[in-house]
Design a protein around this motif. Sequence first.
Motif, PDB file in Angstrom:
ATOM      1  N   HIS A   1       1.993  12.147   3.625  1.00 41.11           N
ATOM      2  CA  HIS A   1       3.388  12.458   3.952  1.00 41.11           C
ATOM      3  C   HIS A   1       4.301  11.234   3.848  1.00 41.11           C
ATOM      4  N   MET A   2       3.727  10.008   3.763  1.00 38.24           N
ATOM      5  CA  MET A   2       4.551   8.806   3.599  1.00 38.24           C
ATOM      6  C   MET A   2       4.459   8.240   2.185  1.00 38.24           C
ATOM      7  N   SER A   3       3.904   9.016   1.266  1.00 36.20           N
ATOM      8  CA  SER A   3       3.803   8.596  -0.134  1.00 36.20           C
ATOM      9  C   SER A   3       5.210   8.426  -0.718  1.00 36.20           C
ATOM     10  N   PRO A   4       5.460   7.406  -1.542  1.00 33.84           N
ATOM     11  CA  PRO A   4       4.495   6.498  -2.170  1.00 33.84           C
ATOM     12  C   PRO A   4       4.258   5.192  -1.401  1.00 33.84           C
ATOM     13  N   VAL A   5       4.829   5.058  -0.197  1.00 32.00           N
ATOM     14  CA  VAL A   5       4.659   3.807   0.550  1.00 32.00           C
ATOM     15  C   VAL A   5       3.234   3.691   1.078  1.00 32.00           C
ATOM     16  N   TYR A   6       2.787   4.731   1.764  1.00 30.86           N
ATOM     17  CA  TYR A   6       1.418   4.783   2.266  1.00 30.86           C
ATOM     18  C   TYR A   6       0.782   6.089   1.818  1.00 30.86           C
ATOM     19  N   HIS A   7      -0.518   6.021   1.543  1.00 27.20           N
ATOM     20  CA  HIS A   7      -1.257   7.194   1.090  1.00 27.20           C
ATOM     21  C   HIS A   7      -2.412   7.478   2.044  1.00 27.20           C
ATOM     22  N   ALA A   8      -2.951   8.684   1.936  1.00 24.49           N
ATOM     23  CA  ALA A   8      -4.123   9.031   2.726  1.00 24.49           C
ATOM     24  C   ALA A   8      -5.237   8.021   2.466  1.00 24.49           C
ATOM     25  N   ASN A   9      -5.893   7.607   3.537  1.00 22.11           N
ATOM     26  CA  ASN A   9      -6.983   6.621   3.538  1.00 22.11           C
ATOM     27  C   ASN A   9      -6.501   5.173   3.481  1.00 22.11           C
ATOM     28  N   ASP A  10      -5.184   4.952   3.476  1.00 22.97           N
ATOM     29  CA  ASP A  10      -4.694   3.595   3.711  1.00 22.97           C
ATOM     30  C   ASP A  10      -4.992   3.220   5.163  1.00 22.97           C
ATOM     31  N   ILE A  11      -5.317   1.966   5.373  1.00 17.21           N
ATOM     32  CA  ILE A  11      -5.549   1.461   6.727  1.00 17.21           C
ATOM     33  C   ILE A  11      -4.450   0.456   7.037  1.00 17.21           C
ATOM     34  N   LEU A  12      -3.645   0.760   8.043  1.00 17.89           N
ATOM     35  CA  LEU A  12      -2.541  -0.110   8.437  1.00 17.89           C
ATOM     36  C   LEU A  12      -3.032  -1.080   9.507  1.00 17.89           C
ATOM     37  N   LEU A  13      -2.872  -2.361   9.262  1.00 19.97           N
ATOM     38  CA  LEU A  13      -3.263  -3.378  10.234  1.00 19.97           C
ATOM     39  C   LEU A  13      -2.071  -3.637  11.149  1.00 19.97           C
ATOM     40  N   ILE A  14      -2.303  -3.485  12.438  1.00 21.37           N
ATOM     41  CA  ILE A  14      -1.222  -3.446  13.416  1.00 21.37           C
ATOM     42  C   ILE A  14      -1.223  -4.697  14.290  1.00 21.37           C
ATOM     43  N   ALA A  15      -0.027  -5.272  14.465  1.00 24.06           N
ATOM     44  CA  ALA A  15       0.169  -6.383  15.400  1.00 24.06           C
ATOM     45  C   ALA A  15       0.992  -5.879  16.576  1.00 24.06           C
ATOM     46  N   ARG A  16       0.725  -6.432  17.764  1.00 19.42           N
ATOM     47  CA  ARG A  16       1.460  -6.020  18.958  1.00 19.42           C
ATOM     48  C   ARG A  16       2.476  -7.069  19.392  1.00 19.42           C
ATOM     49  N   ASN A  17       2.645  -8.135  18.593  1.00 18.07           N
ATOM     50  CA  ASN A  17       3.650  -9.139  18.947  1.00 18.07           C
ATOM     51  C   ASN A  17       5.046  -8.571  18.672  1.00 18.07           C
ATOM     52  N   PRO A  18       6.115  -9.236  19.125  1.00 17.86           N
ATOM     53  CA  PRO A  18       7.461  -8.656  19.019  1.00 17.86           C
ATOM     54  C   PRO A  18       7.834  -8.246  17.599  1.00 17.86           C
ATOM     55  N   ILE A  19       8.406  -7.063  17.494  1.00 18.89           N
ATOM     56  CA  ILE A  19       8.822  -6.527  16.206  1.00 18.89           C
ATOM     57  C   ILE A  19      10.127  -7.187  15.768  1.00 18.89           C
TER      58      ILE A  19
ATOM     59  N   ILE B   1      -3.739  -9.561  14.406  1.00 21.61           N
ATOM     60  CA  ILE B   1      -4.192  -8.184  14.196  1.00 21.61           C
ATOM     61  C   ILE B   1      -4.835  -7.678  15.483  1.00 21.61           C
ATOM     62  N   ASP B   2      -4.211  -6.670  16.088  1.00 18.01           N
ATOM     63  CA  ASP B   2      -4.729  -6.122  17.340  1.00 18.01           C
ATOM     64  C   ASP B   2      -5.555  -4.859  17.130  1.00 18.01           C
ATOM     65  N   CYS B   3      -5.216  -4.082  16.118  1.00 20.66           N
ATOM     66  CA  CYS B   3      -5.955  -2.852  15.843  1.00 20.66           C
ATOM     67  C   CYS B   3      -5.547  -2.365  14.458  1.00 20.66           C
ATOM     68  N   ALA B   4      -6.055  -1.220  14.064  1.00 19.54           N
ATOM     69  CA  ALA B   4      -5.707  -0.632  12.770  1.00 19.54           C
ATOM     70  C   ALA B   4      -5.477   0.860  12.954  1.00 19.54           C
ATOM     71  N   LEU B   5      -4.731   1.445  12.030  1.00 20.49           N
ATOM     72  CA  LEU B   5      -4.438   2.878  12.070  1.00 20.49           C
ATOM     73  C   LEU B   5      -4.747   3.476  10.711  1.00 20.49           C
ATOM     74  N   LEU B   6      -5.570   4.514  10.694  1.00 19.77           N
ATOM     75  CA  LEU B   6      -5.908   5.189   9.443  1.00 19.77           C
ATOM     76  C   LEU B   6      -4.855   6.240   9.123  1.00 19.77           C
ATOM     77  N   VAL B   7      -4.291   6.163   7.925  1.00 21.35           N
ATOM     78  CA  VAL B   7      -3.361   7.193   7.452  1.00 21.35           C
ATOM     79  C   VAL B   7      -4.195   8.356   6.932  1.00 21.35           C
ATOM     80  N   THR B   8      -3.948   9.549   7.447  1.00 20.41           N
ATOM     81  CA  THR B   8      -4.808  10.691   7.107  1.00 20.41           C
ATOM     82  C   THR B   8      -4.101  11.748   6.261  1.00 20.41           C
ATOM     83  N   SER B   9      -2.883  11.441   5.793  1.00 15.81           N
ATOM     84  CA  SER B   9      -2.191  12.390   4.918  1.00 15.81           C
ATOM     85  C   SER B   9      -1.297  11.609   3.959  1.00 15.81           C
TER      86      SER B   9
END
Length: 249
Positions: free
Chosen positions: A167-185, A157-165
């Motif tokens: 627009h990606m519902s129902p996968v992600y909702h506002a106030n979801d916190i996505l934990l982000i890795a920077r290793n190869p995708i 886990i390198d950082c996190a991203l807060l979803v603020t809307s």
Amino acid sequence: MLTREQLSRNLGTNLERERFKLGYSQQDMAKALDMSLSSYKRLANGDTGKVDVYTVYKLSQLTGKMFYELCGESSDLFQTYDRMRNLSPTQLHFIESLVQFEFDFARNLETVPSVSREDYTTMIIPSGNMHDGMVYDSCSLEKINISGYRKRYGNQIDCALLVTSDHMSPVYHANDILLIARNPIRDGDTGIFINKVTGLLYIRRLRQTDPWRLEPLTYYGQTFYIDSNNASEMSHWIIFGHVISKTRG
């Protein structure tokens, strides 16, 4: 750590390499370094026994290289510094603010001995309206405790991203916190992609077909096709990282 012999040999080799880049003769180089031609030749041949502080200073000024670079020393920190040379003053100011943010957090955490800084990560909060193909031009930062996720994912886990809307519902909702890795995708991962041509940011699921497909998480949004064998096409995209888990704010 380099040995004395390695350091001397690397310095001589890199000194001559920099001389060729400058288009200088050995005599020109000696004059620029305020030394005799014979002294320069000894230095270029790896005889570093009489290198003084002034010569080190002149070398750095003349070549634009730090002395450790001329000696062939390398580390993640040195490589980061080298990449920062190509940033604009505005970008450097942003990097400085990030460093100050991390420094202040670490200093404040010293007053709480029972808490480890590794229990926390930096959460990016995009400014403005978060939507598909948003312009990622400003953000704020917060620290969040992810100690439970560290036990599972460790340093991935390198950082996190807060979803603020929504627009990606129902996968992600506002106030979801996505934990982000920077290793190869990998194929099937949900990645954060930035198009360098348009400056727009997209959250897409990667399909490593031929060509690659960056698919929207819902029915809303455009699918992008990228020829992974075409260096020019690949260079148009920055893969910031990929989502390895989510939590709620």
